[in-house]
Design an enzyme around this catalytic site. Structure first.
Site, PDB file in Angstrom:
ATOM      1  N   GLY A  67       0.826  -1.203   0.000  1.00  0.00           N
ATOM      2  CA  GLY A  67       0.000   0.000   0.000  1.00  0.00           C
ATOM      3  C   GLY A  67       0.854   1.244   0.000  1.00  0.00           C
ATOM      4  O   GLY A  67       2.083   1.196   0.109  1.00  0.00           O
ATOM      5  N   GLY A  72       4.315   7.482   3.212  1.00  0.00           N
ATOM      6  CA  GLY A  72       5.273   6.571   2.624  1.00  0.00           C
ATOM      7  C   GLY A  72       4.620   5.326   2.072  1.00  0.00           C
ATOM      8  O   GLY A  72       3.395   5.168   2.087  1.00  0.00           O
ATOM      9  N   GLU A  73       5.461   4.433   1.559  1.00  0.00           N
ATOM     10  CA  GLU A  73       4.996   3.199   0.961  1.00  0.00           C
ATOM     11  C   GLU A  73       5.249   2.031   1.908  1.00  0.00           C
ATOM     12  O   GLU A  73       6.192   2.047   2.693  1.00  0.00           O
ATOM     13  CB  GLU A  73       5.721   2.970  -0.364  1.00  0.00           C
ATOM     14  CG  GLU A  73       5.473   4.096  -1.370  1.00  0.00           C
ATOM     15  CD  GLU A  73       6.435   4.053  -2.544  1.00  0.00           C
ATOM     16  OE1 GLU A  73       7.587   3.609  -2.339  1.00  0.00           O
ATOM     17  OE2 GLU A  73       6.036   4.456  -3.641  1.00  0.00           O
ATOM     18  N   LYS A  88       7.659  -0.072   6.238  1.00  0.00           N
ATOM     19  CA  LYS A  88       7.152   1.250   5.850  1.00  0.00           C
ATOM     20  C   LYS A  88       8.345   2.149   5.544  1.00  0.00           C
ATOM     21  O   LYS A  88       9.163   2.449   6.418  1.00  0.00           O
ATOM     22  CB  LYS A  88       6.290   1.861   6.958  1.00  0.00           C
ATOM     23  CG  LYS A  88       5.792   3.265   6.613  1.00  0.00           C
ATOM     24  CD  LYS A  88       4.696   3.734   7.549  1.00  0.00           C
ATOM     25  CE  LYS A  88       3.362   3.134   7.171  1.00  0.00           C
ATOM     26  NZ  LYS A  88       2.234   3.770   7.886  1.00  0.00           N
ATOM     27  N   ASP A 185      -6.304   8.790  15.028  1.00  0.00           N
ATOM     28  CA  ASP A 185      -6.688   8.451  13.658  1.00  0.00           C
ATOM     29  C   ASP A 185      -7.243   7.038  13.587  1.00  0.00           C
ATOM     30  O   ASP A 185      -6.929   6.278  12.680  1.00  0.00           O
ATOM     31  CB  ASP A 185      -5.489   8.596  12.711  1.00  0.00           C
ATOM     32  CG  ASP A 185      -5.923   8.712  11.249  1.00  0.00           C
ATOM     33  OD1 ASP A 185      -7.085   9.098  11.003  1.00  0.00           O
ATOM     34  OD2 ASP A 185      -5.099   8.412  10.364  1.00  0.00           O
TER      35      ASP A 185
END
Length: 386
Positions: A67, A72-73, A88, A185
């Site tokens: 994802g 970041g990825e 990550k 979150d």
């Protein structure tokens, strides 16, 4: 590093503060000093070299990508010992220094609970900031709850188990870890599911860490996801454990209904999922909120209690919302009578005054205000974390 820190624990003196961008921008720091017998993961034990991470992810190949987000990825990787990991790779320019990054990684790695995704370590090489997590195989909760083709894979008993697991994970963050931690979150995409469909809260990039004597803070830099934000946070930048409770309430209603609060198709005049759940509650039709795929096999008592609990969590006044300790109690004991919820936030006209804070400002002002919750006039005192 503090001058009066002993050599043997020089790597265990760290700062804690506002974590953004998954250990991104540091807004505030407070010094915590370790002492003999204080069990803390060392920096050395958490460090991975870049070559190992690069090999584990096949040089960060697209085929290994799980994802991509604003920070970041994320890649799947396999270490030489065959341990599967999630990597990550943070975006450049987070604004945080290497020492701060390492020290806060040490802190987050100490958060160990069966309902939290575990941070295994980090890598700081070649101007890269990389975080290494345990790999959780069954993707995120939103992948199942909101997809009509996959909703049937989560029957009611599994959903009830997921709700309970998320509640226990939040309780650990709020009261049972060494510090009081506000996630800020909490949402379906940040709940990962393991091989047994147990929930694990992930992505502490927005988390705010308090000391034991703090219960509320204020920020001009509002972060999080609309639809899950409490009104006092979205409108005035005020956050507390009750902000997470609000998000939890939204999440519970989404798990029950299979519908997103932020992308709700107007039904019976309701503009969002919370308004619709409130209308059904007032009309004595709460069960109609239940996802149709579940209506052949479910516990009526559990569904009604969860809807009522969700509505208690999204009440406008933070003082009226239960603590996570109370929520866990309510989920585990049918003998506890739930109070009648008040009108939720953002239904018709919100009573919360104020406007959206300006974005981009990053100063936090922490306050120390307690917010007790009472059921039937009996006060419940919030526990301090150990």
């Amino acid at each position: 590093m503090a001058n009066n820190c002993c050599h043997c624990c020089s790597n265990c003196c760290f700062h804690f503060g506002f974590l953004t961008g998954v250990l991104g921008v540091k807004e505030e720091s407070k010094e915590i000093r370790c002492c003999p017998g204080y069990d803390i993961t060392t920096v050395e034990a958490l460090q991975y070299d870049f070559a190992t991470i690069e090999a584990a992810t096949n040089k960060f190949s697209d085929s290994n990508k799980l994802g991509e987000g604003g920070f970041g990825e994320v890649y799947k990787g396999v270490l030489p010992n065959q341990q599967v990991i999630a990597v990550k790779r943070l975006s450049r320019g987070s604004g945080q220094g290497d020492e701060e990054f390492k020290n806060e990684a040490v802190l987050v790695a100490k958060l160990q609970h069966r309902n939290l995704v575990r941070l295994l370590g980090f890598c700081l090489e070649r101007e890269e900031k990389i975080l290494v997590y345990e790999y959780v195989p069954n993707k995120s909760l939103d992948y199942f709850v909101f997809d009509p083709t996959k909703q049937g894979q989560l029957d009611w008993s599994r959903r009830y188990k997921i709700i309970g697991g998320i509640a226990r994970g939040l309780l650990y963050l709020h009261e049972d870890s060494r510090l009081r931690i506000i996630h800020r979150d909490l949402k379906a995409s940040n709940i990962l599911l393991d091989e047994d469909m147990n929930p694990k809260i992930s992505d502490f990039g927005m988390a705010r860490i308090f000391g034991v004597d703090q219960t509320q803070g204020t920020t001009r830099r509002v972060v999080g996801t609309y639809g899950y934000m409490s009104p006092e946070y979205a409108m005035q930048g005020q956050f507390s454990v009750k902000s997470d409770v609000y998000s939890f309430g939204v999440l519970v209603l989404e798990i029950i209904s299979g519908q997103r609060n932020s992308n709700f198709y107007e039904t019976e005049g309701a503009q969002d999922l919370i308004s619709y759940a409130w209308k059904l509650w007032k009309d004595g039709r709460s069960q109609e909120l239940l996802n149709p795929v579940l209506r052949d096999n479910y516990s009526r008592n559990e569904v009604i209690r969860c809807i009522q609990m969700g509505l208690l969590c999204v009440q406008e006044d933070p003082v009226d919302r239960p603590t996570m300790a109370t929520i866990v109690l309510l989920l585990n004991s049918y003998s506890v009578t739930l109070p009648v919820p008040k009108q939720p936030a953002f239904v018709l006209q919100s009573r919360t005054d104020g406007r959206m804070p300006d974005k981009g400002l990053e100063s936090d002002q922490s306050t120390s205000q307690s917010m007790p919750w009472s059921i039937n006039e009996v006060s419940i005192t919030e526990l301090h974390p150990r």
